[in-house]
Design a protein around this motif. Structure first.
Motif, mmCIF file in Angstrom:
data_model
loop_
_atom_site.group_PDB
_atom_site.id
_atom_site.type_symbol
_atom_site.label_atom_id
_atom_site.label_comp_id
_atom_site.label_asym_id
_atom_site.label_seq_id
_atom_site.Cartn_x
_atom_site.Cartn_y
_atom_site.Cartn_z
ATOM 1 N N SER A 256 -3.699 0.059 -6.405
ATOM 2 C CA SER A 256 -2.776 -0.124 -5.526
ATOM 3 C C SER A 256 -3.068 -1.606 -4.278
ATOM 4 C CB SER A 256 -1.903 0.860 -4.937
ATOM 5 O OG SER A 256 -2.552 1.448 -3.892
ATOM 6 N N THR A 257 -3.696 -1.395 -3.558
ATOM 7 C CA THR A 257 -4.069 -1.844 -2.238
ATOM 8 C C THR A 257 -4.213 -3.387 -3.027
ATOM 9 O OG1 THR A 257 -4.383 -0.246 -0.897
ATOM 10 C CG2 THR A 257 -5.236 -1.789 -0.408
ATOM 11 N N ALA A 258 -5.413 -3.331 -3.836
ATOM 12 C CA ALA A 258 -5.560 -4.203 -4.766
ATOM 13 C C ALA A 258 -4.383 -5.204 -5.165
ATOM 14 C CB ALA A 258 -6.970 -4.087 -5.704
ATOM 15 N N LEU A 259 -4.194 -4.810 -6.221
ATOM 16 C CA LEU A 259 -3.028 -4.911 -6.462
ATOM 17 C C LEU A 259 -1.862 -5.481 -5.547
ATOM 18 C CD1 LEU A 259 -1.589 -2.679 -9.453
ATOM 19 C CD2 LEU A 259 -2.311 -4.954 -9.479
ATOM 20 N N ASP A 260 -1.202 -5.359 -4.609
ATOM 21 C CA ASP A 260 -0.852 -6.356 -3.428
ATOM 22 C C ASP A 260 -1.269 -7.286 -2.923
ATOM 23 O OD1 ASP A 260 0.594 -3.532 -2.785
ATOM 24 O OD2 ASP A 260 -0.281 -3.119 -1.342
ATOM 25 N N GLY A 261 -3.066 -7.179 -2.814
ATOM 26 C CA GLY A 261 -3.103 -8.272 -3.060
ATOM 27 C C GLY A 261 -3.477 -9.525 -3.666
ATOM 28 N N PHE A 262 -3.740 -8.849 -5.197
ATOM 29 C CA PHE A 262 -2.930 -10.038 -6.022
ATOM 30 C C PHE A 262 -1.576 -10.949 -5.718
ATOM 31 C CE2 PHE A 262 -6.774 -7.711 -8.634
ATOM 32 C CZ PHE A 262 -7.310 -8.699 -8.428
ATOM 33 N N LEU A 319 5.346 -2.991 -2.344
ATOM 34 C CA LEU A 319 4.330 -2.248 -2.084
ATOM 35 C C LEU A 319 3.668 -1.418 -3.391
ATOM 36 C CD1 LEU A 319 3.804 -1.846 1.589
ATOM 37 C CD2 LEU A 319 3.534 -3.761 0.377
ATOM 38 N N HIS A 320 2.598 -1.665 -4.307
ATOM 39 C CA HIS A 320 2.372 -0.599 -5.299
ATOM 40 C C HIS A 320 2.026 0.477 -5.138
ATOM 41 C CE1 HIS A 320 2.372 -5.106 -6.372
ATOM 42 N NE2 HIS A 320 2.226 -4.856 -7.962
ATOM 43 N N ARG A 321 1.672 0.919 -3.910
ATOM 44 C CA ARG A 321 1.381 2.218 -4.172
ATOM 45 C C ARG A 321 2.430 3.311 -4.114
ATOM 46 N NH1 ARG A 321 -2.561 5.747 -2.001
ATOM 47 N NH2 ARG A 321 -3.694 4.053 -1.664
ATOM 48 N N ALA A 322 3.857 2.902 -3.543
ATOM 49 C CA ALA A 322 5.690 3.430 -4.052
ATOM 50 C C ALA A 322 5.495 2.627 -5.384
ATOM 51 C CB ALA A 322 6.185 3.381 -2.808
ATOM 52 N N LEU A 323 5.342 1.423 -5.632
ATOM 53 C CA LEU A 323 6.823 0.967 -7.160
ATOM 54 C C LEU A 323 5.367 1.404 -7.685
ATOM 55 C CD1 LEU A 323 7.808 -1.524 -8.020
ATOM 56 C CD2 LEU A 323 5.724 -3.102 -7.957
#
Length: 375
Positions: A256-262, A319-323
């Protein structure tokens, strides 16, 4: 999270309407399209519990819906008898209706809805394209072609099966998409147009395979299945889909953190210490696997991965950790109710669920675009 000052200028996309072509931040907008902070952690926990409760309630209500009358007490007695509780068993026909037909169907709808919604959220981040989803980018049509090739032509039937054929087709279609885009800037319009081309190509190949079979009954049945139907769902397929979906969602959530960066571009992701090439490959393969399992089980269903993540962003932020978990819940609830509608809208005739996801998805997506200030 904000983009690194050293990030290379990139094309404007729909996910970040405040971005400019010169790489500088544009002035914040005061319209509804301006990003809003998500709810607090406590609020998210409350929303998550409410979402789980809504999903359980939706499953229970959906099991009742159909041409045959089924009550909550009947559902409780069926579950109780399977759990070995001291309850009076139902008549065999009613018990089989609930346990062998209704429950697997509803649970499959929940699993497929969760899977497609998460795939949409991942693809929208990886491609930086707000219109990305497995259906629009041709992944679903490629998986359909692979599954139909196995069923109709028998290609690889003994070695890979329908799910394997769907996976091969999904990977081929997505590989073709990346090949066509390899020397161009990945702006939103070009990705969408190229995805539509790939989608049409594999749709045409599927039609060609069906026409070549020469069996009118088989063609009609497969065409109905390709539009999306939960009717074939059985416990064996539910177990397989549940295992693959759970594993895929865990892998995606761990990134999820990587997806936030992408979401801010490959340069920004790389500046955060993310192995862009490997991470992107892993996420795309997981997306292809989840899509292929869904298509091989219930056919191609569009718009779930497109509209659900956008709606969830209004509730919990970007943020993808919640999304990702909220998208899974919302996608599951959406498809459970859509399948229930497909069962009763023209009863006793059943409409493919993909027809209703499109009918509901188009106005919902237009509403989302309007609220984002892009329509």
């Amino acid at each position: 999270m904000s983009a690194s000052p050293a990030a290379a200028p990139g094309p404007v996309d729909l996910l970040h309407p405040t971005a400019r072509r010169d790489g500088q931040a544009a002035p914040a907008r005061t319209s509804a399209a301006s990003p809003k902070p998500g709810p607090s952690t406590l609020s998210q926990a409350t929303l998550l519990l409410l979402g789980v409760a809504a999903l359980v309630a939706s499953v229970a209500v959906s099991v009742r819906i159909g041409t045959a009358d089924v009550g909550y007490a009947d559902l409780a007695r069926t579950l109780g008898s399977r759990l070995g509780l001291d309850v009076e068993p139902l008549p065999r026909l009613l018990d089989s209706l609930i346990w062998d037909l209704r429950l697997p169907r509803v649970l499959m709808a929940a699993l497929v809805g969760a899977s497609l919604a998460v795939c949409g959220a991942v693809l929208q981040a990886v491609t930086r394209n707000a219109l990305a989803d497995p259906y629009l980018l041709g992944v679903s049509s490629g998986a359909s072609t692979g599954a139909v090739a196995v069923v109709v032509l028998g290609v690889g039937a003994g070695a890979i099966g329908v799910t394997g054929g769907a996976f091969v087709g999904a990977m081929l279609s997505f590989g073709l998409l990346l090949l066509l885009l390899r020397r161009t800037a990945l702006d939103s319009v070009r990705i969408v147009l190229t995805g539509v081309v790939v989608w049409q190509l594999f749709t045409a190949l599927t039609s060609l395979i069906l026409m070549a079979s020469g069996d009118a009954d088989a063609t009609r049945a497969i065409t109905h299945w390709l539009l999306g139907s939960m009717a074939p769902a059985r416990w064996e397929s539910v177990v397989v889909c549940a295992a693959v979906t759970l594993a895929g969602l865990v892998v995606v959530w761990l990134h999820s953190t990587a997806l936030d960066g992408f979401s801010f571009g490959a340069d920004t992701a790389s500046s955060l210490g993310i192995d862009v090439r490997t991470t992107r490959r892993v996420l795309l393969v997981v997306t292809a696997i989840l899509t292929s399992v869904a298509v091989a089980t219930v056919g191609a269903i569009g718009f779930v991965g497109l509209i659900v993540p956008h709606g969830v962003r209004f509730l919990v932020g970007p943020l993808h950790r919640a999304l990702l978990p909220f998208s899974a819940l919302a996608g599951a609830i959406f498809l459970v109710w859509t399948d229930a509608l497909a069962r009763i809208a023209f009863a006793p005739q059943e409409v493919p669920v993909g027809v209703f996801t499109a009918l509901l998805g188009v106005p919902l997506f237009l509403l989302i675009l309007r609220k984002r200030g892009e329509l």
